[in-house]
Design an enzyme around this catalytic site. Structure first.
Site, PDB file in Angstrom:
ATOM      1  CB  SER A 186      -0.974  -0.043   1.179  1.00  0.00           C
ATOM      2  OG  SER A 186      -1.955   0.948   1.027  1.00  0.00           O
ATOM      3  CG  ASP A 287      -6.891  -2.419  -3.664  1.00  0.00           C
ATOM      4  OD1 ASP A 287      -7.406  -1.375  -3.216  1.00  0.00           O
ATOM      5  OD2 ASP A 287      -5.669  -2.678  -3.586  1.00  0.00           O
ATOM      6  CG  HIS A 317      -5.994  -1.992   0.129  1.00  0.00           C
ATOM      7  ND1 HIS A 317      -5.224  -1.681  -0.973  1.00  0.00           N
ATOM      8  CD2 HIS A 317      -5.378  -1.415   1.188  1.00  0.00           C
ATOM      9  CE1 HIS A 317      -4.195  -0.945  -0.592  1.00  0.00           C
ATOM     10  NE2 HIS A 317      -4.260  -0.772   0.720  1.00  0.00           N
TER      11      HIS A 317
END
Ligand SMILES: *[C@@H]1O[C@H](CO)[C@@H](O)[C@H](O)[C@H]1NC(C)=O
Length: 348
Positions: A186, A287, A317
């Site tokens: 991320s 995501d 995610h």
């Protein structure tokens, strides 16, 4: 019409119910901790994701991973947690086996939350170390909104420079600096990309970067892409949180088309001439960042970079950190294969 088509075409993540509850709770806590006045309720987050100490002397066993904390710069509280999967091994060169690869790992959390010693990050890094048989350097970089861009990138790169200059006393004897990888999840994936860009123009003494592992890297832009709209309410990461993170991270007066956010957008920095490491990119089909990640893949390709992409249609995610999600096991195998391939190339 079109809308029903979209509905049926939308992949549905199939999560175990316990994990669904846990992810739901965590995202509820995070949403409430990111305050409208741009402060973070850290007490609330730390309650659900407590800080845990390193374990320098784990019990012996196949899954024993030793960890210790190493300071890089006191003045800005820059340090990393080092994970070693075979602390009992004497020097690698003694018994003829080559040393272990090193992965410099940047955790996720929108540049605003997460710590190298928080339970979730510690667990994820420990698992990488154990399963990949690699030394993990898990970086505790400064956080927004107190520290904005480029603090996180500076911290990320300075750790790489620091381990390049570390003497053999500081690093485990089995660590092989000539086989280094960058990895990030991320926001950490965005960070790892930026560190790779900086590293391309730096002469290291011993560090040799063999690859970049970008796990659902956090990129964005002013306009909304399809996946941001389709998964605007999550699961796990919402569009509100995404916007909050960028607002907390970016300097005043800039927008999401900043080169740090929209890496191949209108203000992009051309990286085609840079010595950029081969990249393994992970994309989750559920995501909100999915389409941004596809654009990242296309941008790297267009810049002439070597990039391998793995997309899991049902992955949400943050999937890689949860061993209950089947894709997170497939993920480990892909990373292992990628690392072995890059290390084999280096030998010839
Ligand atoms: C932001 O909001 C929180 C909770 O409402 C409050 O405790 C805090 O003092 C506020 N901070 C600032 C800088 O306004």
């Amino acid at each position: 019409m079109g809308e029903t088509d979209e509905e049926t075409a939308t992949p549905k993540p199939n999560l175990p119910w316990k994990l669904k509850l846990f992810l739901g709770a965590i995202s509820w806590v995070i949403e409430r901790s990111l305050r409208p006045n741009m402060t973070v309720n850290r007490r609330l987050i730390n309650f659900f994701d407590p800080k845990i100490p390193p374990s320098p002397n784990p019990r012996r066993g196949s899954d024993s991973v030793a960890s210790s904390d190493i300071t890089v710069d006191h003045s800005r509280n820059l340090w990393f947690r080092l994970f070693n999967p075979s602390p009992t091994t004497s020097t690698g060169s003694d018994n003829g086996v080559s040393g272990m690869p090193i992965i410099v790992f940047y955790h996720g959390g929108g540049f605003a939350i997460g710590h190298a010693n928080s339970m979730i990050v510690d667990t994820a890094a420990r698992r990488l170390s154990r399963e990949l048989r690699a030394i993990i350097v898990s970086v505790n970089y400064r956080l927004a909104p107190k520290h904005r861009l480029p603090c996180q990138y500076e911290d990320g790169f300075d750790v790489l420079r620091f381990i390049d200059e570390m003497d053999t006393e500081g690093l485990p004897a089995n660590a092989d600096l000539s086989r280094c990888f960058l990895a990030g999840e991320s926001a950490g994936g965005n960070l790892a990309h930026q560190v790779a860009v900086r590293a391309a123009e730096h002469d290291f003494k011993r560090v040799n970067l063999l690859g970049l592992i970008a796990i659902q890297p956090f990129f964005g832009g002013e306009d909304r892409v399809k996946s941001e709209i389709r998964f605007s309410r999550g699961p796990f990461l919402t569009l509100d949180a995404i916007d909050w993170y960028w607002r907390a991270f970016l300097p005043e007066g800039t927008d999401r088309d900043h080169a740090a956010v929209n890496v191949f957008g209108p203000n992009a920095v051309d990286i085609s001439g840079l010595r950029f490491p081969p990249t393994l990119l992970f994309i989750g089909g559920c995501d909100p960042l999915r389409d941004r990640n596809i654009m990242y893949y296309e941008g790297l390709k267009k810049s002439g970079k070597q990039v391998y992409v793995v997309e899991y249609p049902n992955a949400v995610h943050g999937f890689s950190g949860f061993k209950e999600i089947p894709e997170s096991c497939l993920f480990l195998r892909e990373v292992k294969d990628f690392m072995e391939m890059q290390m084999a190339k280096e030998k010839v």
